[in-house]
Design an enzyme around this catalytic site. Structure first.
Site, PDB file in Angstrom:
ATOM      1  N   LYS A 196      29.669 112.470  43.756  1.00 28.93           N
ATOM      2  CA  LYS A 196      31.018 113.047  43.817  1.00 28.93           C
ATOM      3  C   LYS A 196      31.492 113.418  42.415  1.00 28.93           C
ATOM      4  O   LYS A 196      31.825 112.553  41.605  1.00 28.93           O
ATOM      5  CB  LYS A 196      32.042 112.081  44.429  1.00 28.93           C
ATOM      6  CG  LYS A 196      33.353 112.819  44.716  1.00 28.93           C
ATOM      7  CD  LYS A 196      34.565 111.945  44.812  1.00 28.93           C
ATOM      8  CE  LYS A 196      35.317 111.749  43.555  1.00 28.93           C
ATOM      9  NZ  LYS A 196      35.928 112.952  42.950  1.00 28.93           N
ATOM     10  N   GLY A 249      34.613 106.316  34.607  1.00 30.13           N
ATOM     11  CA  GLY A 249      35.986 106.813  34.688  1.00 30.13           C
ATOM     12  C   GLY A 249      36.939 105.789  34.106  1.00 30.13           C
ATOM     13  O   GLY A 249      36.565 105.021  33.211  1.00 30.13           O
ATOM     14  N   GLU A 272      31.202 102.212  34.001  1.00 28.79           N
ATOM     15  CA  GLU A 272      31.378 102.571  32.585  1.00 28.79           C
ATOM     16  C   GLU A 272      32.786 103.113  32.468  1.00 28.79           C
ATOM     17  O   GLU A 272      33.114 104.139  33.065  1.00 28.79           O
ATOM     18  CB  GLU A 272      30.322 103.610  32.191  1.00 28.79           C
ATOM     19  CG  GLU A 272      30.180 103.766  30.691  1.00 28.79           C
ATOM     20  CD  GLU A 272      30.977 104.932  30.162  1.00 28.79           C
ATOM     21  OE1 GLU A 272      32.089 104.678  29.636  1.00 28.79           O
ATOM     22  OE2 GLU A 272      30.526 106.074  30.283  1.00 28.79           O
ATOM     23  N   CYS A 306      34.996 108.837  26.264  1.00 30.24           N
ATOM     24  CA  CYS A 306      35.205 107.388  26.388  1.00 30.24           C
ATOM     25  C   CYS A 306      34.938 106.686  25.063  1.00 30.24           C
ATOM     26  O   CYS A 306      35.525 105.652  24.793  1.00 30.24           O
ATOM     27  CB  CYS A 306      34.331 106.831  27.494  1.00 30.24           C
ATOM     28  SG  CYS A 306      32.644 107.400  27.426  1.00 30.24           S
ATOM     29  N   GLU A 406      43.961 103.704  26.118  1.00 30.60           N
ATOM     30  CA  GLU A 406      43.080 104.860  25.984  1.00 30.60           C
ATOM     31  C   GLU A 406      43.911 106.124  26.192  1.00 30.60           C
ATOM     32  O   GLU A 406      44.389 106.388  27.294  1.00 30.60           O
ATOM     33  CB  GLU A 406      41.961 104.795  27.029  1.00 30.60           C
ATOM     34  CG  GLU A 406      40.997 105.931  26.872  1.00 30.60           C
ATOM     35  CD  GLU A 406      39.792 105.838  27.792  1.00 30.60           C
ATOM     36  OE1 GLU A 406      39.976 105.676  29.011  1.00 30.60           O
ATOM     37  OE2 GLU A 406      38.665 105.943  27.283  1.00 30.60           O
TER      38      GLU A 406
HETATM   39  P1  NDP Z   1      39.578 108.550  37.104  1.00 31.90           P
HETATM   40  O1  NDP Z   1      39.051 107.216  36.762  1.00 31.90           O
HETATM   41  O2  NDP Z   1      40.684 108.649  38.079  1.00 31.90           O
HETATM   42  O3  NDP Z   1      38.393 109.481  37.669  1.00 31.90           O
HETATM   43  C1  NDP Z   1      37.027 109.252  37.579  1.00 31.90           C
HETATM   44  C2  NDP Z   1      36.356 109.560  38.912  1.00 31.90           C
HETATM   45  O4  NDP Z   1      36.774 108.608  39.897  1.00 31.90           O
HETATM   46  C3  NDP Z   1      36.725 110.920  39.484  1.00 31.90           C
HETATM   47  O5  NDP Z   1      35.632 111.462  40.189  1.00 31.90           O
HETATM   48  C4  NDP Z   1      37.861 110.555  40.416  1.00 31.90           C
HETATM   49  O6  NDP Z   1      38.103 111.526  41.391  1.00 31.90           O
HETATM   50  C5  NDP Z   1      37.331 109.281  41.016  1.00 31.90           C
HETATM   51  N1  NDP Z   1      38.335 108.451  41.645  1.00 31.90           N
HETATM   52  C6  NDP Z   1      39.683 108.414  41.422  1.00 31.90           C
HETATM   53  N2  NDP Z   1      40.270 107.491  42.223  1.00 31.90           N
HETATM   54  C7  NDP Z   1      39.281 106.932  42.964  1.00 31.90           C
HETATM   55  C8  NDP Z   1      39.248 105.912  43.968  1.00 31.90           C
HETATM   56  N3  NDP Z   1      40.350 105.272  44.368  1.00 31.90           N
HETATM   57  N4  NDP Z   1      38.052 105.577  44.500  1.00 31.90           N
HETATM   58  C9  NDP Z   1      36.930 106.190  44.101  1.00 31.90           C
HETATM   59  N5  NDP Z   1      36.894 107.173  43.180  1.00 31.90           N
HETATM   60  C10 NDP Z   1      38.049 107.531  42.602  1.00 31.90           C
HETATM   61  O7  NDP Z   1      39.968 109.285  35.791  1.00 31.90           O
HETATM   62  P2  NDP Z   1      41.093 110.424  35.636  1.00 31.90           P
HETATM   63  O8  NDP Z   1      40.446 111.700  35.839  1.00 31.90           O
HETATM   64  O9  NDP Z   1      42.294 110.133  36.476  1.00 31.90           O
HETATM   65  O10 NDP Z   1      41.491 110.208  34.123  1.00 31.90           O
HETATM   66  C11 NDP Z   1      42.485 109.229  33.815  1.00 31.90           C
HETATM   67  C12 NDP Z   1      42.077 108.442  32.606  1.00 31.90           C
HETATM   68  O11 NDP Z   1      40.838 107.777  32.847  1.00 31.90           O
HETATM   69  C13 NDP Z   1      41.796 109.291  31.371  1.00 31.90           C
HETATM   70  O12 NDP Z   1      42.941 109.634  30.705  1.00 31.90           O
HETATM   71  C14 NDP Z   1      40.930 108.337  30.600  1.00 31.90           C
HETATM   72  O13 NDP Z   1      41.740 107.398  29.945  1.00 31.90           O
HETATM   73  C15 NDP Z   1      40.108 107.643  31.652  1.00 31.90           C
HETATM   74  N6  NDP Z   1      38.777 108.278  31.815  1.00 31.90           N
HETATM   75  C16 NDP Z   1      37.714 107.684  31.236  1.00 31.90           C
HETATM   76  C17 NDP Z   1      36.483 108.304  31.302  1.00 31.90           C
HETATM   77  C18 NDP Z   1      35.281 107.717  30.673  1.00 31.90           C
HETATM   78  O14 NDP Z   1      34.364 108.451  30.369  1.00 31.90           O
HETATM   79  N7  NDP Z   1      35.230 106.425  30.512  1.00 31.90           N
HETATM   80  C19 NDP Z   1      36.307 109.584  31.949  1.00 31.90           C
HETATM   81  C20 NDP Z   1      37.484 110.096  32.578  1.00 31.90           C
HETATM   82  C21 NDP Z   1      38.659 109.451  32.490  1.00 31.90           C
HETATM   83  P3  NDP Z   1      39.109 112.749  41.084  1.00 31.90           P
HETATM   84  O15 NDP Z   1      39.108 113.022  39.634  1.00 31.90           O
HETATM   85  O16 NDP Z   1      38.452 113.830  41.847  1.00 31.90           O
HETATM   86  O17 NDP Z   1      40.423 112.351  41.598  1.00 31.90           O
END
Ligand code: NDP
Length: 502
Positions: A196, A249, A272, A306, A406
């Site tokens: 996904k 994420g 991660e 990240c 972050e």
């Molecule tokens: P998220 O953690 O929400 O997104 C990461 C992935 O998880 C996306 O595919 C998202 O889907 C999915 N997701 C969201 N909610 C759920 C759930 N309840 N169950 C399963 N999967 C889910 O990151 P965001 O895009 O909202 O970014 C927010 C913050 O997260 C950023 O500002 C940053 O601080 C952090 N982040 C960290 C990353 C890293 O590399 N460690 C990468 C991205 C974000 P969808 O986006 O389609 O809603």
């Protein structure tokens, strides 16, 4: 769909063909299908706010269908009986196809995510191909061990077996690369997968599905479901038919993934998550290299990494000199549409992300941190996109939200330190532990810092380098499990112990 590009820029015909206006479908069992309930969502170009494409929004029924396909494929002779060497050939073929279509994939990545085309073309896309090649090499080398035990007449050995059906949930900052990080070891180990991508950046994952079909993966081995975290991601995380989730994420969603595992079938999980990485410049560092290194540690990918070196600790005797150097370098950074010539960084990925980051900047300002440069959204020709000036704060208040949370944008906080104990205490005073950097010409000091800092990766006199062979993952609330390298094979295999009475 309208795509506004900078003057004298055009898209490859294949990119244009991919963005032909028809809704993108889900990839299940080697077929492209609409969502069962017919729902779709839009993905936007963050440089212009224009709609790039519509994509199917996968719901519970679609997740069920993908899980069934993945399970059947996992049990099928076509996949189960395939030798590791042959799985490796498939991965290698996919890597070749990524390279052959690199220009088009780079364009799609830049349109969807905003990062400069040069970065997509020279970084993300070839690096993704490298991952598939690296794990293609491992596919035929998954060995168990013989185990000496204390019983006479017992022969004990271990087998490494695939975990089963694996859900891969990835973010938007490195869309194709993150897909490759997870897909390549999962497939090399003989699992079947449901990928996904983030709702902000589904395009390269969908194009990868087409390439996987061309490479010849059997039906059901790779399934790709587009849609938002809720319902799509949540339905994957909670599905009892999925054996494992690999997630990258935010820490908040990481917790939800663990909860969903606990409440469903205790599926294996590796996560991660976020970071708040300390990057340290000692007074004896080469100033020019350290300043340039620190600039790119935070501002590459517009800070949406990240591992971003967002807390910069500078030894007091060189603090003012380094701060001035950093401000000068930050002001030279060219922000713009990723398709424009000589652009260093693009927009933030979405309006939501832009607002989040601006919220942190405003909080920092209100709390009394001094803005050295940047701090504002870019207007004029940039006003339709989500552009932010590279921003540097100077502060010694470790309690500020910009020091603790972050931010995930082009925002650095530079702070002075006086001695070793203070440095180590402050560098480790964070709930995160993903990465750290240190700049010094004293290697003994550098290695001592690498040992003292709580982080899964430490860069000495460099920053932000990755390689398919080098394990990567977090300490503390940055998650657990190591991706990349040989260690990732542990994430995607179960060890089985066999006792033989002789
Ligand atoms: P998220 O953690 O929400 O997104 C990461 C992935 O998880 C996306 O595919 C998202 O889907 C999915 N997701 C969201 N909610 C759920 C759930 N309840 N169950 C399963 N999967 C889910 O990151 P965001 O895009 O909202 O970014 C927010 C913050 O997260 C950023 O500002 C940053 O601080 C952090 N982040 C960290 C990353 C890293 O590399 N460690 C990468 C991205 C974000 P969808 O986006 O389609 O809603």
């Amino acid at each position: 769909m309208e795509i506004t590009l900078p003057p004298e820029t055009t898209l490859q015909p294949s990119t244009q063909a991919f963005l032909d206006g028809s809704p993108k479908k889900l990839f299940i069992n080697n077929e492209w299908v609409s969502a069962a309930n017919g729902e779709t969502f839009q993905t936007l170009n963050p440089a212009t706010g224009e709609i790039l494409a519509e994509a199917a929004l996968a719901g519970q029924e679609d997740v069920d269908r993908a899980v069934r396909a993945a399970r059947e494929a996992f049990e099928s002779d076509a996949w189960r009986q395939m030798s590791g060497e042959d799985r490796g050939q498939l991965l290698w073929r996919l890597a070749d196809l990524i390279d052959e279509h690199a220009d088009e994939l780079a364009e799609l990545e830049t349109l969807d995510n905003g990062k400069p085309l040069r970065v997509s073309r020279k970084g993300d896309i070839p690096f993704a191909a490298k991952h598939f090649r690296y794990y293609a090499g491992w596919a035929g080398k998954l060995e168990g061990a013989t185990v000496p035990v204390s019983y006479p007449n017992q022969f004990v050995y271990t087998l490494r077996e695939p975990v089963g059906v694996v859900g891969l949930i990835i973010p938007w900052n490195f869309p194709l690369l993150m897909a490759a990080w997870k897909l390549s070891p999962a497939l090399a180990c003989g699992n079947t997968v449901i990928l996904k991508p983030a709702e902000e950046t589904p395009l390269t994952a969908l194009r990868l599905g087409e390439l996987a079909l061309e490479a010849g993966f059997p039906p059901g081995v790779i399934n790709i479901l587009t849609g938002p975290g809720e319902p799509t991601g949540a339905a994957i995380a909670a599905h009892p038919g999925i054996d494992k989730i690999s997630f990258t994420g935010s820490t908040e969603v990481g917790r939800k993934i663990l909860e969903a595992s606990a409440k469903s079938n205790l599926k294996k999980v590796n996560i991660e998550l976020g970071g708040k990485s300390p990057n340290v410049i000692f007074a004896d560092a080469d100033p020019a290299k350290a300043i340039k290194g620190a600039i790119w540690a935070i501002f590459s990918t517009a800070g949406q990494e990240c591992v971003a070196g967002s807390r910069l600790f500078v030894e007091r005797p060189v603090y003012e000199q380094v701060l001035e150097g950093l401000a000068g370098e930050a002001q030279k950074i060219r922000v713009g549409n990723g398709f424009a010539q000589k652009v260093h960084i693009g927009p933030l990925v979405s309006e939501r992300q832009l607002e989040r980051v601006i919220g942190y900047i405003d909080e920092g300002r209100r709390a009394g941190a001094r803005i050295v440069t940047g701090g504002e959204r870019l207007g004029g020709e940039f006003e339709r996109g989500y552009f932010l000036a590279p921003t540097i704060f100077s502060s010694e208040d470790d309690e500020l939200s910009i020091m603790r949370e972050e931010v995930f944008g082009p925002v650095a906080v530079v702070t002075a330190f006086d001695d070793w104990d203070e440095l180590v205490q402050r560098a480790n005073d964070t709930r995160y532990g993903l990465a750290a950097g240190v700049w010094t010409q004293n290697l003994s000091k550098a290695h001592r810092f690498a040992q003292a800092v709580h982080a899964g990766t430490v860069w000495i006199n460099s920053y932000g380098l990755f390689d398919a062979a080098a394990p990567f993952g977090g300490y503390k609330e940055s998650g657990f499990g190591r991706e990349m390298g040989k260690e990732a094979l542990d994430l995607y295999t179960n060890s089985k112990t066999v006792w033989v009475g002789l």
